[in-house]
Design a protein around this motif. Structure first.
Motif: not given
Length: 175
Positions: A15-19, A82-85, A94-106
């Motif tokens: 099992q890949a547990l790195g993620a 499968s993290l990079l698939e 990725l969308g959630l990461l962008v939304v949270l980044t924009l939230f923190i920046a704004a």
């Protein structure tokens, strides 16, 4: 000879547990950052954060030991699986990461209440919620609850924006 079909070759897939290490490592880093940067404050200001941070660091250590033991036993690897698939889930992440980044920046400009409202609505939309009543209702309820609980009742010094300024001028005793 037997009429039974031959058994398939038994292979243990690791099992890949790195993620599984990403969030604990980020949580530990944030906790250590918090503890270092609040060291100069009075003890009351950092007491809860220190207790919660200590518990979080213990849980991170437990996770690291658990994964380390699985890797050592040969049942797991530190691969990302499968993290990079490419998949719908990855686009949502990725969308959630962008939304949270924009939230923190704004947040310094739009304030806590308005920023939280938009971040929640955008996040739910990314995750598939399309009912306008749910999007607006939940976002408004959470943003209003945070405003009332943290800004009005607890008088937390969260970032102030146009909503906080407007409501603060309308409420008695608030500026």
């Amino acid at each position: 000879m037997s009429d039974e079909p031959p058994e398939p070759e038994l292979r243990t897939k690791r099992q890949a547990l790195g993620a599984d290490l990403i969030i604990p490592v980020l949580a530990a880093g944030l906790t250590i950052y918090f503890l270092v940067n609040t060291a100069g404050l009075v003890w009351e200001a950092r007491a809860n954060g220190t207790v919660i941070g200590a518990v979080l660091l213990i849980l991170v250590a437990v996770q690291l030991v658990r994964i380390g033991l699985e890797v050592r036993r040969g049942r797991a690897s530190l691969g990302l699986g499968s993290l990079l698939e490419r998949s719908t889930v990855q686009v949502q992440r990725l969308g959630l990461l962008v939304v949270l980044t924009l939230f923190i920046a704004a947040i310094p400009w739009v304030g806590t209440t308005l920023g939280l409202f938009f971040a929640l609505a955008a996040s739910m939309w990314l995750l598939g919620v399309r009912d306008p009543r749910a999007l607006l209702g939940i976002s408004l309820a959470v943003a209003a609850s945070v405003y009332l609980l943290f800004i009005v009742l607890l008088q937390s010094r969260l970032p102030v924006g146009p909503i906080e300024n407007l409501l603060g001028s309308l409420l008695p005793g608030r500026v």
